[in-house]
Design a protein around this motif. Structure first.
Motif, PDB file in Angstrom:
ATOM      1  N   PHE A  86      -9.583  -5.783   4.588  1.00  0.00           N
ATOM      2  CA  PHE A  86      -8.882  -5.530   2.937  1.00  0.00           C
ATOM      3  C   PHE A  86      -8.538  -4.073   2.764  1.00  0.00           C
ATOM      4  CE2 PHE A  86     -10.343  -3.824  -1.142  1.00  0.00           C
ATOM      5  CZ  PHE A  86      -9.680  -4.951  -2.049  1.00  0.00           C
ATOM      6  N   LEU A  87      -9.056  -3.238   3.461  1.00  0.00           N
ATOM      7  CA  LEU A  87      -8.484  -1.990   3.415  1.00  0.00           C
ATOM      8  C   LEU A  87      -7.086  -1.851   4.021  1.00  0.00           C
ATOM      9  CD1 LEU A  87      -9.319   1.030   2.821  1.00  0.00           C
ATOM     10  CD2 LEU A  87      -9.756   1.242   5.401  1.00  0.00           C
ATOM     11  N   VAL A  88      -6.917  -2.678   5.159  1.00  0.00           N
ATOM     12  CA  VAL A  88      -5.263  -2.640   5.594  1.00  0.00           C
ATOM     13  C   VAL A  88      -4.569  -3.236   4.457  1.00  0.00           C
ATOM     14  CG1 VAL A  88      -3.858  -3.681   7.379  1.00  0.00           C
ATOM     15  CG2 VAL A  88      -6.097  -2.599   8.042  1.00  0.00           C
ATOM     16  N   PHE A  89      -5.075  -4.347   3.941  1.00  0.00           N
ATOM     17  CA  PHE A  89      -4.087  -5.040   3.067  1.00  0.00           C
ATOM     18  C   PHE A  89      -3.873  -3.964   1.707  1.00  0.00           C
ATOM     19  CE2 PHE A  89      -4.595  -7.153  -1.424  1.00  0.00           C
ATOM     20  CZ  PHE A  89      -3.515  -8.183  -1.094  1.00  0.00           C
ATOM     21  N   CYS A  90      -4.774  -3.303   1.585  1.00  0.00           N
ATOM     22  CA  CYS A  90      -4.631  -2.381   0.023  1.00  0.00           C
ATOM     23  C   CYS A  90      -3.639  -1.364   0.668  1.00  0.00           C
ATOM     24  CB  CYS A  90      -6.117  -1.638  -0.094  1.00  0.00           C
ATOM     25  SG  CYS A  90      -7.135  -2.847  -0.809  1.00  0.00           S
ATOM     26  N   VAL A  91      -3.684  -0.780   1.850  1.00  0.00           N
ATOM     27  CA  VAL A  91      -2.705   0.172   2.180  1.00  0.00           C
ATOM     28  C   VAL A  91      -1.380  -0.242   1.988  1.00  0.00           C
ATOM     29  CG1 VAL A  91      -1.743   1.391   4.327  1.00  0.00           C
ATOM     30  CG2 VAL A  91      -4.209   1.373   3.864  1.00  0.00           C
ATOM     31  N   PHE A  92      -1.197  -1.712   2.715  1.00  0.00           N
ATOM     32  CA  PHE A  92       0.553  -2.252   2.456  1.00  0.00           C
ATOM     33  C   PHE A  92       0.684  -2.405   1.112  1.00  0.00           C
ATOM     34  CE2 PHE A  92      -0.242  -3.221   7.032  1.00  0.00           C
ATOM     35  CZ  PHE A  92       0.912  -2.690   7.397  1.00  0.00           C
ATOM     36  N   LEU A  93      -0.260  -2.915   0.399  1.00  0.00           N
ATOM     37  CA  LEU A  93      -0.014  -3.207  -1.220  1.00  0.00           C
ATOM     38  C   LEU A  93       0.439  -1.937  -1.897  1.00  0.00           C
ATOM     39  CD1 LEU A  93      -0.312  -5.174  -3.418  1.00  0.00           C
ATOM     40  CD2 LEU A  93      -2.582  -4.381  -3.819  1.00  0.00           C
ATOM     41  N   ILE A  94      -0.247  -0.813  -1.696  1.00  0.00           N
ATOM     42  CA  ILE A  94      -0.177   0.575  -2.418  1.00  0.00           C
ATOM     43  C   ILE A  94       1.425   1.027  -1.829  1.00  0.00           C
ATOM     44  CG2 ILE A  94      -0.715   2.942  -2.432  1.00  0.00           C
ATOM     45  CD1 ILE A  94      -3.640   1.976  -2.069  1.00  0.00           C
ATOM     46  N   ALA A  95       1.545   0.639  -0.550  1.00  0.00           N
ATOM     47  CA  ALA A  95       2.894   1.224  -0.154  1.00  0.00           C
ATOM     48  C   ALA A  95       4.065   0.422  -0.666  1.00  0.00           C
ATOM     49  CB  ALA A  95       3.001   1.087   1.418  1.00  0.00           C
ATOM     50  N   GLY A  96       3.872  -0.764  -0.840  1.00  0.00           N
ATOM     51  CA  GLY A  96       4.870  -1.570  -1.522  1.00  0.00           C
ATOM     52  C   GLY A  96       5.269  -1.282  -2.716  1.00  0.00           C
ATOM     53  N   LEU A  97       4.167  -1.316  -3.452  1.00  0.00           N
ATOM     54  CA  LEU A  97       4.188  -1.073  -5.086  1.00  0.00           C
ATOM     55  C   LEU A  97       4.762   0.702  -5.226  1.00  0.00           C
ATOM     56  CD1 LEU A  97       1.011  -2.478  -6.368  1.00  0.00           C
ATOM     57  CD2 LEU A  97       3.466  -3.624  -6.686  1.00  0.00           C
ATOM     58  N   GLY A  98       4.452   1.192  -4.266  1.00  0.00           N
ATOM     59  CA  GLY A  98       4.748   2.724  -4.432  1.00  0.00           C
ATOM     60  C   GLY A  98       6.221   2.894  -4.027  1.00  0.00           C
ATOM     61  N   TYR A  99       6.742   2.207  -3.226  1.00  0.00           N
ATOM     62  CA  TYR A  99       8.068   2.515  -2.960  1.00  0.00           C
ATOM     63  C   TYR A  99       9.038   1.920  -4.114  1.00  0.00           C
ATOM     64  CZ  TYR A  99       7.619   4.718   1.780  1.00  0.00           C
ATOM     65  OH  TYR A  99       7.365   5.496   2.722  1.00  0.00           O
ATOM     66  N   LEU A 100       8.512   0.772  -4.497  1.00  0.00           N
ATOM     67  CA  LEU A 100       9.268   0.122  -5.615  1.00  0.00           C
ATOM     68  C   LEU A 100       9.098   1.089  -6.719  1.00  0.00           C
ATOM     69  CD1 LEU A 100       8.023  -3.549  -5.589  1.00  0.00           C
ATOM     70  CD2 LEU A 100      10.331  -2.578  -5.097  1.00  0.00           C
ATOM     71  N   LEU A 101       8.098   1.829  -7.086  1.00  0.00           N
ATOM     72  CA  LEU A 101       8.158   2.898  -8.193  1.00  0.00           C
ATOM     73  C   LEU A 101       8.942   4.216  -8.116  1.00  0.00           C
ATOM     74  CD1 LEU A 101       6.800   3.687 -10.928  1.00  0.00           C
ATOM     75  CD2 LEU A 101       4.902   4.794  -9.457  1.00  0.00           C
ATOM     76  N   GLY A 102       8.811   4.388  -6.740  1.00  0.00           N
ATOM     77  CA  GLY A 102       9.705   5.568  -6.179  1.00  0.00           C
ATOM     78  C   GLY A 102      11.083   5.364  -6.258  1.00  0.00           C
ATOM     79  N   ARG A 103      11.548   4.069  -6.259  1.00  0.00           N
ATOM     80  CA  ARG A 103      13.053   3.462  -6.379  1.00  0.00           C
ATOM     81  C   ARG A 103      13.640   3.716  -7.811  1.00  0.00           C
ATOM     82  NH1 ARG A 103      17.193   3.496  -2.826  1.00  0.00           N
ATOM     83  NH2 ARG A 103      17.791   1.594  -3.869  1.00  0.00           N
ATOM     84  N   ILE A 104      12.938   3.771  -8.976  1.00  0.00           N
ATOM     85  CA  ILE A 104      13.321   3.926 -10.248  1.00  0.00           C
ATOM     86  C   ILE A 104      13.870   5.314 -10.547  1.00  0.00           C
ATOM     87  CG2 ILE A 104      12.490   3.852 -12.521  1.00  0.00           C
ATOM     88  CD1 ILE A 104      10.221   1.915 -11.590  1.00  0.00           C
ATOM     89  N   THR A 105      15.067   5.390 -10.778  1.00  0.00           N
ATOM     90  CA  THR A 105      15.741   6.649 -10.769  1.00  0.00           C
ATOM     91  C   THR A 105      16.066   6.754 -12.579  1.00  0.00           C
ATOM     92  OG1 THR A 105      16.546   6.328  -8.814  1.00  0.00           O
ATOM     93  CG2 THR A 105      17.730   7.855 -10.314  1.00  0.00           C
ATOM     94  N   ILE A 106      15.942   7.956 -12.967  1.00  0.00           N
ATOM     95  CA  ILE A 106      16.225   8.329 -14.105  1.00  0.00           C
ATOM     96  C   ILE A 106      17.058   9.653 -14.374  1.00  0.00           C
ATOM     97  CG2 ILE A 106      15.385   8.964 -16.892  1.00  0.00           C
ATOM     98  CD1 ILE A 106      12.913   7.493 -15.967  1.00  0.00           C
ATOM     99  N   LYS A 107      18.479   9.342 -14.632  1.00  0.00           N
ATOM    100  CA  LYS A 107      19.377  10.462 -14.488  1.00  0.00           C
ATOM    101  C   LYS A 107      19.392  11.168 -13.179  1.00  0.00           C
ATOM    102  CE  LYS A 107      19.725  11.457 -19.443  1.00  0.00           C
ATOM    103  NZ  LYS A 107      19.445  12.396 -20.525  1.00  0.00           N
ATOM    104  N   GLY A 108      19.540  10.296 -12.203  1.00  0.00           N
ATOM    105  CA  GLY A 108      19.366  10.769 -10.761  1.00  0.00           C
ATOM    106  C   GLY A 108      18.006  11.294 -10.366  1.00  0.00           C
ATOM    107  N   VAL A 109      17.060  11.255 -11.065  1.00  0.00           N
ATOM    108  CA  VAL A 109      15.922  11.859 -10.387  1.00  0.00           C
ATOM    109  C   VAL A 109      14.828  10.685 -10.182  1.00  0.00           C
ATOM    110  CG1 VAL A 109      13.765  13.283 -11.056  1.00  0.00           C
ATOM    111  CG2 VAL A 109      16.095  14.057 -11.722  1.00  0.00           C
ATOM    112  N   SER A 110      14.193  10.604  -9.067  1.00  0.00           N
ATOM    113  CA  SER A 110      12.941   9.522  -8.708  1.00  0.00           C
ATOM    114  C   SER A 110      11.956  10.288  -8.154  1.00  0.00           C
ATOM    115  CB  SER A 110      13.917   8.601  -8.130  1.00  0.00           C
ATOM    116  OG  SER A 110      14.111   9.158  -6.833  1.00  0.00           O
TER     117      SER A 110
END
Length: 414
Positions: free
Chosen positions: A15-39
């Protein structure tokens, strides 16, 4: 075994490994959101990890575990998960700083030779300004809210260590205060300020080039021209210990951990400083005789990003767990002040008094703020790993200074 509604049965490790990958996947998606060139970039992983920790691993103001899912998972297993998160955080930190050291090594000593006085001065100024801001907040807190001076200083020094994302300062402050209750207050302050301490610097190193309309090609050229003399040339006939350089990387990490474990009073280089120092030296010399001691470039880039991701997940989930229990707006505001003031004054001083070019300036700010996540963001923003040289030059000075300042503040306000 853990049972979810009688349907899915998994071990805590799975479960912990599952959570690590889940957080990573969602986190990188959030990090890709760019507002006026800033992310947020990789720091998006940190935000998701904090939310995950608060929702599924959080504690309310009475110290009870929040969330039905967390209640199922953590009964009898809270200490296990805490230890596992610490392992993830430390593994990520070692991977990241060791990779950064190898990458920065070829240009580090040449850059340090030219800008040594500037890096020392800037590192000291950033920490001293942070310390003065902390002292002012302690006085304000005791005068306006009538809190006990010793308790206020414990909380605010914890906020200072969190604002500067400095584990050594956190440890030194805990060792200096008197009693378990004050140690807990230091820990609370550190946790509250850590969020903005990470995100604030990450956004700063992206916004400054945007506001200044910096031409990154020109800025990289300035950085490359200054660092060229430090580059080590290889003969092309080196003997690799393995195709990817894993062995050389492991040796540097082992030596770095050992060096970082030595203590002088309350001060030590810590794992971060030790691994950074050893990998810088290895990256600079590149080989011993004909034996290559530098991993492949591709290996270093993967380890740098993987390490940063793991570090942010481990630190973020643990930080989010206590956020609900201890959060107060006034402490969060204090933390913002102690993050922004040193950064802004340090940047202005480096630009107009020390005349550092933009990327060296921002790299030094990351080092002065002891911000590992911000360095990862700056490397991405600048488009070159050479900014790590300024970080690595300023970091040790700031590391020593913030430990001393934290201890002095606790002693003064007893």
């Amino acid at each position: 075994m853990v049972l979810f509604g009688g349907i899915l049965s998994v071990t805590a490790v799975t479960f912990l490994v599952f959570c690590v990958f889940l957080i990573a996947g969602l986190g990188y998606l959030l990090g890709r959101i760019t507002i006026k060139g800033v992310s947020l970039g990789t720091a998006g992983v940190f935000i998701v990890a904090l939310l995950f920790g608060a929702v599924f691993y959080g504690l309310d103001k009475d110290g009870n575990i929040t969330g039905g899912l967390a209640g199922q998972l953590l009964v009898g297993g809270k200490s296990y998960i805490s230890n596992a998160l610490k392992i993830i955080e430390n593994l990520g930190l070692i991977l990241f700083v060791t990779a950064v050291g190898f990458i920065a090594g070829p240009s580090f000593f040449g850059d340090l030779k030219r800008n040594f006085k500037s890096y020392i001065l800037l590192g000291l100024i950033i920490i001293v300004i942070g310390g003065l801001a902390c002292a002012a907040c302690i006085v304000f807190d005791t005068k306006i809210f009538g809190r006990n001076t010793e308790e206020a200083s414990a909380m605010l020094v914890g906020l200072l260590s969190g604002s500067l994302t400095s584990t050594p300062a956190f440890s030194a402050a805990k060792a200096t205060v008197r009693g378990e209750e004050l140690e807990n207050m230091v820990a609370v302050g550190h946790g509250i300020a850590y969020l903005f301490g990470v995100v604030g610097v990450v956004l700063f190193v992206q916004l400054i080039p945007k506001f200044g309309r910096a031409n990154m090609d020109e800025e990289r050229a300035k950085l490359s021209a200054g660092a060229a003399e430090g580059k080590q040339k290889l003969t092309g006939n080196e003997l690799d210990l393995d195709p990817f350089g894993f062995c050389a990387f492991a040796i540097a990490a082992i030596l770095g951990i050992l060096i970082g474990s030595f203590k002088f009073g309350n001060f030590s280089l810590t794992t971060t400083g030790g691994c950074l120092l050893v990998s810088l030296v290895c990256g600079h010399f590149a080989r011993i005789g004909k034996v290559s001691i530098t991993p492949a470039e591709g290996t270093l880039k993967v380890f740098r990003e993987l390490g940063l991701m793991l570090f942010l997940i481990g630190a973020g989930v643990a930080g989010g767990a206590s956020f609900v229990k201890y959060f107060e707006w006034v402490y969060f505001i204090y933390g913002i002040v102690m993050t922004l003031l040193p950064m802004i004054i340090g940047y202005i001083f480096a630009k107009y008094a020390l005349r550092l070019n933009l990327l060296n300036n921002l790299g030094s700010i990351c080092g002065g703020m002891t911000s590992t996540p911000a360095l990862g963001t700056l490397i991405s923003t600048a488009g070159t790993e050479k900014v790590a040289g300024a970080y690595a030059s300023t970091y040790p000075i700031a590391l020593i200074a913030v430990v001393i300042v934290s201890q002095v503040l606790v002693i003064i306000f007893r």
